[in-house]
Design a protein around this motif. Structure first.
Motif, PDB file in Angstrom:
ATOM      1  N   VAL A  48       0.826  -1.197   0.000  1.00  0.00           N
ATOM      2  CA  VAL A  48       0.000   0.000   0.000  1.00  0.00           C
ATOM      3  C   VAL A  48       0.863   1.250   0.000  1.00  0.00           C
ATOM      4  O   VAL A  48       0.649   2.172  -0.791  1.00  0.00           O
ATOM      5  CB  VAL A  48      -0.951   0.016   1.208  1.00  0.00           C
ATOM      6  CG1 VAL A  48      -1.771   1.300   1.238  1.00  0.00           C
ATOM      7  CG2 VAL A  48      -1.867  -1.198   1.182  1.00  0.00           C
ATOM      8  N   TYR A  59       3.378   5.017  -2.992  1.00  0.00           N
ATOM      9  CA  TYR A  59       2.042   4.510  -2.749  1.00  0.00           C
ATOM     10  C   TYR A  59       1.538   3.745  -3.956  1.00  0.00           C
ATOM     11  O   TYR A  59       1.868   4.077  -5.099  1.00  0.00           O
ATOM     12  CB  TYR A  59       1.068   5.654  -2.474  1.00  0.00           C
ATOM     13  CG  TYR A  59       1.450   6.538  -1.320  1.00  0.00           C
ATOM     14  CD1 TYR A  59       0.977   6.277  -0.038  1.00  0.00           C
ATOM     15  CD2 TYR A  59       2.276   7.638  -1.504  1.00  0.00           C
ATOM     16  CE1 TYR A  59       1.321   7.083   1.026  1.00  0.00           C
ATOM     17  CE2 TYR A  59       2.629   8.450  -0.443  1.00  0.00           C
ATOM     18  CZ  TYR A  59       2.149   8.172   0.825  1.00  0.00           C
ATOM     19  OH  TYR A  59       2.491   8.984   1.876  1.00  0.00           O
ATOM     20  N   ASP A  89     -11.084  -0.544   0.167  1.00  0.00           N
ATOM     21  CA  ASP A  89      -9.950  -0.501   1.082  1.00  0.00           C
ATOM     22  C   ASP A  89     -10.058  -1.556   2.182  1.00  0.00           C
ATOM     23  O   ASP A  89      -9.113  -1.726   2.957  1.00  0.00           O
ATOM     24  CB  ASP A  89      -9.829   0.883   1.727  1.00  0.00           C
ATOM     25  CG  ASP A  89      -9.527   1.977   0.715  1.00  0.00           C
ATOM     26  OD1 ASP A  89      -8.690   1.757  -0.180  1.00  0.00           O
ATOM     27  OD2 ASP A  89     -10.124   3.071   0.837  1.00  0.00           O
ATOM     28  N   TYR A  93      -4.574  -5.073   7.288  1.00  0.00           N
ATOM     29  CA  TYR A  93      -3.405  -4.255   7.020  1.00  0.00           C
ATOM     30  C   TYR A  93      -2.243  -4.724   7.874  1.00  0.00           C
ATOM     31  O   TYR A  93      -2.370  -4.875   9.091  1.00  0.00           O
ATOM     32  CB  TYR A  93      -3.710  -2.778   7.292  1.00  0.00           C
ATOM     33  CG  TYR A  93      -4.526  -2.142   6.201  1.00  0.00           C
ATOM     34  CD1 TYR A  93      -3.957  -1.221   5.317  1.00  0.00           C
ATOM     35  CD2 TYR A  93      -5.860  -2.471   6.031  1.00  0.00           C
ATOM     36  CE1 TYR A  93      -4.703  -0.658   4.305  1.00  0.00           C
ATOM     37  CE2 TYR A  93      -6.616  -1.918   5.014  1.00  0.00           C
ATOM     38  CZ  TYR A  93      -6.032  -1.011   4.151  1.00  0.00           C
ATOM     39  OH  TYR A  93      -6.774  -0.447   3.134  1.00  0.00           O
TER      40      TYR A  93
END
Length: 116
Positions: A48, A59, A89, A93
């Protein structure tokens, strides 16, 4: 002994914001590139954002202009500010610390869910 601990994930509505944190220990933090990756169900893990030891950032196109990666070398912490969140999204993560192939570490991940 190396530990990367993520925090800040959660459930947010589309258009909202979240700030992820990753606290590192057991590494010489300032010489590591730090990155955020994400993995959605059924998809490959993707990079990401990354911030090098020198402070350069990159990015993935999908988050440019919306996400900002930063680091605090005093606190040994890397952040991911996520604005204008979209349902796409949604993912787990992961925090990553990279020096070389032999010095490459991962956190356990934090869930980010963006509802429409």
């Amino acid at each position: 002994q190396v530990q990367l601990v993520e925090s800040g994930g959660g459930l947010v509505q589309a258009g909202g914001s979240l700030r992820l944190s990753c606290a590192a220990s057991g590494i010489i933090f300032n010489i590591y590139s730090m990155g955020w990756y994400r993995q959605a169900p059924g998809k490959q893990r993707e990079l990401v954002a990354v911030i090098t030891s020198g402070g350069r950032t990159n990015y993935v196109d999908a988050v440019k202009g919306r996400f900002t990666i930063s680091r605090d070398n005093i606190k040994n912490t890397v952040y991911l500010q996520m604005n204008s969140l979209k349902p796409e999204d949604t993912a787990v993560y992961y925090c990553n610390g990279y020096r070389s192939a032999d010095y490459n570490y991962w956190g356990q991940g934090t869930q980010v869910t963006v509802s429409s």
